[in-house]
Scaffold this active site. Structure first.
Site, PDB file in Angstrom:
ATOM      1  N   SER A 598       1.095  -1.011   0.038  1.00  0.00           N
ATOM      2  CA  SER A 598      -0.282   0.295   0.175  1.00  0.00           C
ATOM      3  C   SER A 598       0.852   1.085  -0.055  1.00  0.00           C
ATOM      4  CB  SER A 598      -1.062  -0.193   1.516  1.00  0.00           C
ATOM      5  OG  SER A 598      -1.392   1.039   1.298  1.00  0.00           O
ATOM      6  N   TYR A 611      -2.258  -1.147  10.226  1.00  0.00           N
ATOM      7  CA  TYR A 611      -2.113  -0.934   9.219  1.00  0.00           C
ATOM      8  C   TYR A 611      -0.782  -0.906   8.146  1.00  0.00           C
ATOM      9  CZ  TYR A 611      -4.035  -1.405   3.781  1.00  0.00           C
ATOM     10  OH  TYR A 611      -4.655  -1.928   2.412  1.00  0.00           O
TER      11      TYR A 611
END
Ligand SMILES: [Zn+2]
Length: 730
Positions: A598, A611
């Site tokens: 990501s 995350y």
């Protein structure tokens, strides 16, 4: 024989007058063909052909002319449509006999005979573009309106028996006439014409070493006659079946199914590596009872060495399979591998010798010399092909070959086609031309790709993307149903029946789906075992599975969620790589892995500690894995940003929370897709390119990383985020 009143024991009469009588004559031919093609006992995939001689209005003269409608080159009787049939002026086809007679040198396999094939096109009726089959003269020169040519295992058993001529007479009297093996073509057409002249009572011909051809002046009668003749041959063989004594009786015992699966899962990737030295193959494992009886039998070695007979069979199975004489009771896989290594070396030598001994000055170059069928006592048969459907069809053909040998050996002695004849078909310039007409292989053909997270979002998009490039795909997901659903949808999309699922015609890929939990090593190992049994190996793994846990109002998540996030986003891809590495190492073929990370790995954002840090770790995992598995395996990452569309990481609640957080007004009653769109556009407006990022964008990047075009890239993260300058690396 009163056909209408006959009942059949070994084939089924599927003719439905209510259906057939509503069809036009050509549709009736298609109908008859589909019925014959439905039953593997009647004909094999892609094998056999049918015809009707019909009266049509000539578009040039307006007069009634007789037209031969005959199944053209390529395609399959089971799925054939009107477009698969060629239409030709019957009088012009017959007139070709005069053209042929003018050649000084005539006869089987002469240049004159091959030259006739090009002449068929000149007989085309009504501009029908379907290419003619080399079997066209067989249908044209038989002076009856309807002709069926099939490859029934029961008839091939008679056709390959040492005293097939006597058996044909014994079973069929003077209804079916024996003719010795002859390669299909113009001369065989002339032979059949002569047989019809000499035997006006005959209804069919047993084509030695090949199959059956029969005729009638009514189409339903022709169909019923095909069934009756096949049924008669099958019954004759069943009455004489040797039961447990078939193939000389059992020499070895099978493993129980559980142990067999464990052993195969260990052996298959190694074996795939061995057979894929020239070109990569996809495998199909066959363990049905009839195959186990054969591979475990005393006679398997002798019969396997003889090879297959029907041209359709050996073009797929090569002239012979590789049989290894290994005693399963030793349970010694090391000795099996050593026997296989020796066996493969000998096989390739034999194949090269076969090529050298029989090649002609104009023969095409030698083809891949590895076996496409491998027989192992206790374990079964492993068939190989350039894609799943090809290996499945190869397995089907050897299944049929075993049935043929069972029948032939029960009443006589099985004989295979002479090597000279086999070579002249395998390397026939007309066969070569057929191969050359095939479209080139797709970029990801011969590649087995496992996609973890394929139940939704990016993973699903990757499955859809790579299958269009010919990949053989395993869709895996924590949500087993979602994985199965993806597999089903993708199959539907690429068209069941036009190439996938066993028809063996198209080059498109294949897909299966099942569950996996990447936080559990045992679950990963079990899933990969299933992949081995389904396809025989593994080239590439894509991990798109990821977890985002929304923090509470104060921006915190609990410790369990922190652990879970790392378990899925970091430990998961690591465990997958670690388990896949065992397969890659034993297989010894180059491969690739792509992990979805990501942009958050590079951009610190308030409120998503777990995350973001897990994705930063995943980025470094990509580099560590690239270093570890080089030079065999390339490992790269794709870093998306804010893929909202279709993402399970953006459930309705998170979308609404984000819209609120960014002060974006929204309609609380709007559907989730609309809200997602709104949020996606907001995210897009923050990027340089101002375009929302979709799962398809990520899939395209992953596809690019998997293929050869980026074949020299490893250890890299490809950002697909619309230009988020905070994520630029310095
Ligand atoms: Zn045939």
């Amino acid at each position: 024989m009163e056909l209408e009143t006959l009942t059949f024991k070994h084939v089924e009469n599927l003719w439905d007058a209510a259906v057939a009588d509503a069809l036009d004559p050509v549709e009736r031919l298609v109908y008859r063909s589909n019925l014959l093609g439905t039953d593997w006992r009647i004909t094999n995939t892609g094998g056999g052909n049918t015809s009707s001689k019909l009266m049509e209005t000539d578009p040039l003269t307006g007069e009634e002319v007789e037209v031969l409608w005959v199944k053209g080159s390529g395609g399959d009787l089971r799925t054939a449509k009107r477009a698969n049939f060629a239409s030709l002026y019957q009088d012009k086809l017959l007139a070709l006999q005069d053209v042929y007679a003018n050649f000084d040198e005539r006869g089987p396999k002469t240049p004159a005979e091959d030259a006739m094939v090009a002449m068929y096109n000149h007989c085309t009726f009504n501009l029908n573009p379907r290419a003619c089959s080399i079997d066209t003269p067989l249908h044209s020169f038989i002076p009856h309106k309807f002709v069926d040519h099939t490859h029934p295992t029961a008839c091939i058993a008679i056709a390959t028996a040492k005293d097939g001529k006597r058996l044909t007479q014994e079973i069929f009297g003077d209804e079916v006439i024996w003719t010795a093996w002859q390669r299909p073509g113009f001369e065989l057409g002339l032979t059949l014409q002569q047989i019809c002249r000499d035997n006006p009572q005959a209804k069919g011909v047993m084509l030695g070493g090949h199959g059956l051809i029969n005729w009638a002046d009514d189409d339903k009668e022709c169909y019923l006659l095909s069934l009756a003749l096949i049924d008669k041959a099958a019954e004759y063989l069943v009455q004489r079946d040797k039961g447990d004594e078939t193939f000389g009786g059992a020499k070895y015992k099978s493993f129980d199914p559980g142990e067999r699966a464990d052993k195969l899962a260990v052996l298959l990737p190694w074996l795939r590596g061995q057979v894929s030295q020239e070109k990569r193959f996809i495998g199909t494992v066959e363990t049905r009872d009839a195959i186990m009886q054969f591979v475990n039998s005393h006679d398997a070695q002798r019969l396997a060495e003889l090879g297959t007979s029907c041209p359709d069979h050996f073009l797929r199975t090569k002239i012979k399979p590789l049989y290894v004489d290994w005693d399963p009771e030793t349970r010694d896989l090391a000795s099996l591998k050593s026997k296989l290594t020796d066996g493969l070396e000998q096989y390739r030598k034999d194949y090269a010798a076969y090529y050298e001994n029989h090649k002609r000055p104009d023969s095409p170059a030698m083809r891949v010399s590895s076996p496409t069928v491998i027989l192992i006592p206790g374990l079964g048969m492993i068939a190989w092909g350039k894609n799943k459907s090809e290996s499945r069809v190869t397995a089907e053909f050897y299944n049929a070959a075993v049935e043929v040998m069972r029948g032939a050996e029960s009443v006589s002695e099985y004989t295979a086609i002479a090597k000279r004849e086999a070579f002249d078909i395998e390397y026939w310039l007309l066969e070569e031309a057929k191969l050359k007409r095939k479209p080139p292989e797709q970029e990801l053909s011969r590649q087995i790709i496992a996609i973890i997270g394929a139940g939704s979002g990016i993973g699903q998009a990757v499955a859809e993307r790579v299958i269009r490039e010919g990949a053989t795909v395993v869709a895996l997901d924590l949500d087993q149903e979602a994985a199965e659903q993806t597999a089903k949808e993708v199959l539907d999309e690429i068209g069941m029946g036009i190439g996938v699922a066993g028809s063996g015609i198209s080059g498109c890929g294949d897909i299966i789906g099942f569950g996996i939990d990447i936080t559990d090593r045992e679950s990963i190992s079990a899933a990969l075992q299933q992949v081995m049994l389904a396809y025989g190996g593994l080239d590439t793994v894509v991990v798109t599975a990821g977890l985002y846990v929304s923090p509470d109002a104060t921006g915190h998540i609990d410790d369990w969620d922190w652990d879970r996030t790392f378990a899925v986003n970091v430990t998961g891809p690591y465990l997958v790589a670690d388990e896949a590495a065992r397969i890659w190492e034993t297989q010894g073929l180059s491969g690739s892995m792509v992990i979805t990370t990501s942009v958050n790995a590079a951009v610190a954002k308030k409120g998503s500690f777990a995350y973001d840090t897990s994705k930063a770790a995943a980025n470094h995992l990509v580099r560590e894995l690239a270093v570890t598995y080089a030079p065999l395996i390339r490992v790269n990452g794709v870093a998306p940003a804010t893929v909202v569309e279709g993402s399970p990481m953006f459930p309705r609640a998170r979308v609404m929370a984000s819209l609120t957080k960014y002060d974006i007004p929204f309609d609380e009653d709007a559907d989730t897709a609309t809200l997602r769109q709104q949020l996606a556009q907001f995210y897009a407006d923050r990027t340089l390119l101002k375009r929302p990022i979709t799962p398809d964008d990520q899939a395209e990047a992953i596809y690019l990383l998997l293929g050869d075009r980026l074949g020299k890239t490893t250890g890299q993260i490809l950002t697909v985020d619309g230009g988020l300058h905070e994520a630029f690396l310095r």
